[in-house]
Design a protein around this motif. Structure first.
Motif, mmCIF file in Angstrom:
data_model
loop_
_atom_site.group_PDB
_atom_site.id
_atom_site.type_symbol
_atom_site.label_atom_id
_atom_site.label_comp_id
_atom_site.label_asym_id
_atom_site.label_seq_id
_atom_site.Cartn_x
_atom_site.Cartn_y
_atom_site.Cartn_z
ATOM 1 N N ARG A 22 72.735 -13.080 48.011
ATOM 2 C CA ARG A 22 73.382 -11.953 48.667
ATOM 3 C C ARG A 22 74.904 -12.063 48.687
ATOM 4 N N SER A 23 75.426 -13.232 48.361
ATOM 5 C CA SER A 23 76.869 -13.447 48.399
ATOM 6 C C SER A 23 77.235 -14.507 47.379
ATOM 7 N N ILE A 24 78.529 -14.689 47.187
ATOM 8 C CA ILE A 24 78.990 -15.657 46.203
ATOM 9 C C ILE A 24 78.570 -17.073 46.580
ATOM 10 N N ASP A 70 75.803 -17.970 47.681
ATOM 11 C CA ASP A 70 74.412 -18.168 47.276
ATOM 12 C C ASP A 70 74.264 -18.517 45.800
ATOM 13 N N HIS A 88 86.922 -18.653 47.380
ATOM 14 C CA HIS A 88 85.907 -18.957 48.392
ATOM 15 C C HIS A 88 85.656 -20.458 48.527
ATOM 16 N N SER A 148 69.739 -6.828 44.009
ATOM 17 C CA SER A 148 70.792 -6.955 45.007
ATOM 18 C C SER A 148 72.100 -7.179 44.273
ATOM 19 N N THR A 149 73.188 -6.671 44.816
ATOM 20 C CA THR A 149 74.493 -6.871 44.188
ATOM 21 C C THR A 149 75.516 -7.266 45.238
ATOM 22 N N PHE A 150 76.542 -7.991 44.793
ATOM 23 C CA PHE A 150 77.741 -8.140 45.611
ATOM 24 C C PHE A 150 78.947 -7.970 44.705
ATOM 25 N N SER A 151 79.988 -7.387 45.258
ATOM 26 C CA SER A 151 81.148 -6.982 44.474
ATOM 27 C C SER A 151 82.091 -8.155 44.219
ATOM 28 N N HIS A 158 88.332 -9.143 46.353
ATOM 29 C CA HIS A 158 88.800 -9.980 47.454
ATOM 30 C C HIS A 158 90.206 -9.489 47.805
ATOM 31 N N THR A 164 74.393 -2.716 47.429
ATOM 32 C CA THR A 164 74.154 -3.536 48.621
ATOM 33 C C THR A 164 75.258 -4.543 48.865
ATOM 34 N N GLY A 165 76.272 -4.544 47.977
ATOM 35 C CA GLY A 165 77.315 -5.562 48.109
ATOM 36 C C GLY A 165 78.468 -5.101 48.927
#
Length: 323
Positions: free
Chosen positions: A101-103, A105, A128, A174-177, A180, A322-323
């Motif tokens: 769900r996030s970087i 992960d 990050h 699922s995606t996250f962008s 930053h 979803t991101g």
């Protein structure tokens, strides 16, 4: 007599280039005195900047880091003129059941990225506090089967048609962008060589005005935008899915701001991105923070039939990532 002008795309002439398709289909380029040919991206071992550098009266579309690195490293003297996507559509996609769900992960995972996105992900990892060695990062060519066939845990995607296409194949994603506060890339950046810009400045201004008149118009009428894509581009197989994708495109083109900002590149944000690229070694540490940027062209002034002020119509909820 109209001038011949070639526009090299960094993908196919599909929904991602809806405004360009509109301008071509509705005669905006013709009215601007240009005969525009769209050239889709092909995997031939040559980069998009290299292709444009040899193309004469032409422009190209690319991620901002490719334009900057080519100019800063001396490969080609090119400048970014505008950005079709003011908000990057670059995402990391995974199967919903993967739990990614996030970087953070991505640790311990096998991740596939393309040549235009791998450095961006490396930059996000650094921001990050994640070491590259904590995951297996592989550069690959585009292949939707990389996720369909479970070759990788996560892959680079464009939050336009790819998640919709995967869903149509029975794969919920699922995606996250990949953005930053210190690295928010521009995408589908319109660029040209400095030599061509100096020789044919008026032709480039006419091209940009027609292109962004097309963008402003198509974002107000998804039915007509889809019709233009079908006449001059490469449409998606399902019309309703394409209109959902156009909703996603509208968010990316607007970048959360009004119609008057469409296409514009903010100098401070550009400088922030270049600071990140210097830290990552994508460009030399002494690269000027205005490198490869020309914001002197007018992006408005030409109005297309059907164009109205504002682009505040809501995006269908089914189109949200979803991101």
């Amino acid at each position: 007599m109209r001038q011949e002008f070639t526009f090299f795309l960094d993908w196919l002439p599909n929904v991602q280039f809806a405004g360009i398709c509109w301008a071509l289909d509705r005669g905006l380029y013709r009215e601007a005195g240009l005969s525009v040919t769209l050239v889709p991206w092909v995997e031939n071992g040559r980069g998009i900047v290299e292709t444009v550098a040899e193309g004469g009266l032409c422009a190209g579309s690319a991620e901002d880091n490719l334009v900057v690195s080519a100019s800063a490293c001396g490969h080609a003297r090119v400048s970014a003129l505008a950005a079709m996507f003011r908000q990057t559509p670059l995402v990391v996609m995974s199967r919903s059941e993967s739990g990614i769900r996030s970087i953070a992960d991505l640790r311990g995972k096998r991740v596939a990225m393309h040549c235009d996105g791998i450095k961006i992900l490396e930059g996000m990892l650094e921001l990050h506090g994640i070491d590259r060695s904590e995951l297996e990062l592989v550069e690959v060519a585009y292949d939707l089967d990389n996720l369909l066939a479970r070759r990788f845990d996560a892959v680079q995607g464009y939050a336009v048609s790819e998640p919709l296409e995967l869903a149509a194949n029975g794969v919920s994603v699922s995606t996250f962008s990949l953005r930053h506060p210190k690295l928010h890339p521009y995408a589908q950046v319109v660029f040209a060589t400095d030599e061509a810009l100096a020789a044919q400045r008026q032709a480039y201004e006419r091209f940009l005005q027609a292109s962004f008149a097309g963008w402003r118009a198509c974002l107000k009428d998804f039915d007509e935008a889809a019709a233009s894509i079908r006449r001059v581009g490469e449409p998606m197989g399902d019309l309703e899915r394409e209109k959902t994708a156009l909703g996603l495109v509208r968010r990316l083109v607007a970048g959360g701001e009004g119609a008057e900002q469409i296409g514009s590149i903010d100098r401070e944000r550009w400088a922030d991105n270049l600071r990140a690229y210097r830290r990552l070694g994508i460009i030399p540490p002494d690269t000027p923070l205005s490198c490869a940027l020309d914001t002197s062209f007018r992006l408005s002034g030409l109005r297309a039939e059907g164009e109205v002020e504002g682009i505040s119509a809501p995006v269908p909820s089914s189109a949200m990532d979803t991101g």
